[in-house]
Design a protein around this motif. Structure first.
Motif, PDB file in Angstrom:
ATOM      1  N   THR A  80       0.823  -1.207   0.000  1.00 55.30           N
ATOM      2  CA  THR A  80       0.000   0.000   0.000  1.00 55.30           C
ATOM      3  C   THR A  80       0.859   1.260   0.000  1.00 55.30           C
ATOM      4  O   THR A  80       0.589   2.207  -0.741  1.00 55.30           O
ATOM      5  CB  THR A  80      -0.936  -0.007   1.225  1.00 55.30           C
ATOM      6  N   SER A  84       0.616   3.829  -2.982  1.00 52.98           N
ATOM      7  CA  SER A  84       0.191   5.175  -2.637  1.00 52.98           C
ATOM      8  C   SER A  84       1.225   6.207  -3.082  1.00 52.98           C
ATOM      9  O   SER A  84       0.869   7.264  -3.618  1.00 52.98           O
ATOM     10  CB  SER A  84      -0.032   5.240  -1.131  1.00 52.98           C
ATOM     11  N   VAL A  90      -5.929   3.282  -2.824  1.00 55.84           N
ATOM     12  CA  VAL A  90      -6.005   1.878  -2.410  1.00 55.84           C
ATOM     13  C   VAL A  90      -7.148   1.660  -1.419  1.00 55.84           C
ATOM     14  O   VAL A  90      -7.324   2.437  -0.481  1.00 55.84           O
ATOM     15  CB  VAL A  90      -4.677   1.433  -1.739  1.00 55.84           C
ATOM     16  N   ILE A  92      -8.531  -1.368   1.195  1.00 56.72           N
ATOM     17  CA  ILE A  92      -8.098  -2.634   1.790  1.00 56.72           C
ATOM     18  C   ILE A  92      -9.277  -3.285   2.507  1.00 56.72           C
ATOM     19  O   ILE A  92      -9.952  -2.648   3.308  1.00 56.72           O
ATOM     20  CB  ILE A  92      -6.955  -2.402   2.808  1.00 56.72           C
ATOM     21  N   VAL A 122      -6.159   6.156   1.043  1.00 52.29           N
ATOM     22  CA  VAL A 122      -6.154   4.751   1.460  1.00 52.29           C
ATOM     23  C   VAL A 122      -7.325   4.534   2.405  1.00 52.29           C
ATOM     24  O   VAL A 122      -7.533   5.324   3.326  1.00 52.29           O
ATOM     25  CB  VAL A 122      -4.831   4.371   2.157  1.00 52.29           C
TER      26      VAL A 122
END
Ligand SMILES: Nc1nc2c(ncn2[C@@H]2O[C@H](COP(=O)(O)OP(=O)(O)OP(=O)(O)O)[C@@H](O)[C@H]2O)c(=O)[nH]1
Ligand SMILES: [Mg+2]
Length: 333
Positions: A80, A84, A90, A92, A122
């Protein structure tokens, strides 16, 4: 006349419309809310998904699976960070089929993934089993759909590699990474768990530990036939997730596999398989639910149970008769 697009966009209540609007504008709280609705199967969530579905198909979905403690979360963290820093957003999904509630392991995940969770673009969601494993697979698939619709470039699904759960993840992912560690018998375990068949890429994590070279040799032996048979070389990547070693190579292999999927047309085939499985799953949930509801309303099920217990009928006859009755009743009967 209603166009097919109208039909694909059933009306929602104003609150749901507002939620979709905020989701579409990239609001994180709207994303979290939608995921919760989907996870809990809150009434109306399917209509919500139906609306979001047309925004999907862009995300690259990568499944990371392997034994408990193999270093999956550490790997996901490292992947990640790199994704990134390349400017890719991203999502998850951390799945724990062994935990009936959001308990220790997942809390551990939260803490460990905290610095990653703070990165821009993220988003992390941990999920545990509430009901059946099948329910977890459904939730995982649908949460991946939501993250895709939200515009995530990459969706990483971390899951413990046990039996059916691992197989379900492999159905969701474009790429499945199986993580092994150099402990005695790990490759044997992987074969038993059916992990060899679902892997596109193998990782030997904790390659700082003794036995990594031996495991690599074993794996390469196992893979010989598969490599000859398929046009893909099933790479084995040695990593030390804790220090970040080997992660760049893993990413390179993931990219390579993406090219391979695109070049050979397998990506389309994989996605077609996924959509097919999706339809069949939804169909069986919907049809079973409707039929059951109707039978319970009319008391037919209780009558049938009583008949069987008295020896008047058997379950096979009963199912045939019940189906005939439901079919005979027609769609609105
Ligand atoms: N020696 C060594 N330890 C590592 C390496 N990578 C991860 N670990 C450690 O292994 C332990 C488990 O790592 P996790 O990333 O939580 O493993 P996991 O597979 O996500 O575990 P679960 O989600 O509980 O199944 C942690 O203590 C990590 O620090 C490595 O390359 N070498
Ligand atoms: Mg983990």
């Amino acid at each position: 006349m209603a166009s097919s697009t109208d039909r694909a966009r059933p009306p929602l209540d104003p609150a749901a419309e507002e939620l979709i609007d905020r989701f579409g504008r990239g609001q994180l709280r709207a994303l979290a809310r939608v995921i919760t609705l989907v996870e809990n199967e809150t009434p109306g969530y399917r209509r919500l998904l139906a609306r979001l579905y047309r925004k999907t198909g862009r995300a690259r979905k990568i499944g990371i699976t392997g034994a408990t403690g193999a270093g999956k979360s550490t790997l996901v963290d490292e992947l990640t960070k790199r994704l990134s820093s390349r400017g890719r957003s991203v999502g998850i999904v951390a799945v724990d089929p062994t935990s009936p509630f959001t308990g220790g392991a997942l809390l551990g995940d939260r803490v460990r993934m905290q610095d990653v969770g703070l990165l821009k673009d993220v988003y992390i969601r941990s999920m545990a089993t509430r009901g059946s494993l099948g329910g977890l697979a459904r939730a995982t698939r649908e949460v991946s759909i939501v993250l895709d619709a939200f515009g995530k470039d990459v969706v990483l699904v971390e899951s413990v590699g046990v039996g059916q759960v691992a197989l379900d993840i492999a159905e969701i992912a474009d790429t499945t990474v199986v993580v092994l560690v150099p402990e005695s018998g790990d490759s044997v375990q992987a074969m038993k768990a059916g992990l060899m068949e679902i892997a596109d890429i193998f990782v030997i994590n904790k390659s700082d530990l003794i036995g990594a070279d031996r495991l690599e040799l074993e794996l390469n032996n196992h893979l010989e036939l598969q490599r000859q048979r398929d046009g893909w070389d099933y790479p084995v990547v040695k990593t030390q997730a804790r220090s970040g070693e080997g992660i760049d190579e893993l990413l390179e292999q993931i990219d390579r596999q993406e090219e391979y999927l695109a070049r050979t047309g397998y990506l389309e085939k994989k996605r077609a398989d996924l959509v097919r499985a999706e339809i069949l799953q939804l169909l069986s949930e919907t049809v079973t639910g409707k039929v059951r509801q109707r039978l319970e309303e009319r008391g037919d099920l209780d009558t049938a149970v009583a008949d069987i217990l008295k020896g008047h009928r058997n379950p096979y006859q009963v199912v045939d008769q019940l189906l005939e009755r439901v079919e005979g009743a027609g769609p609105n009967g």
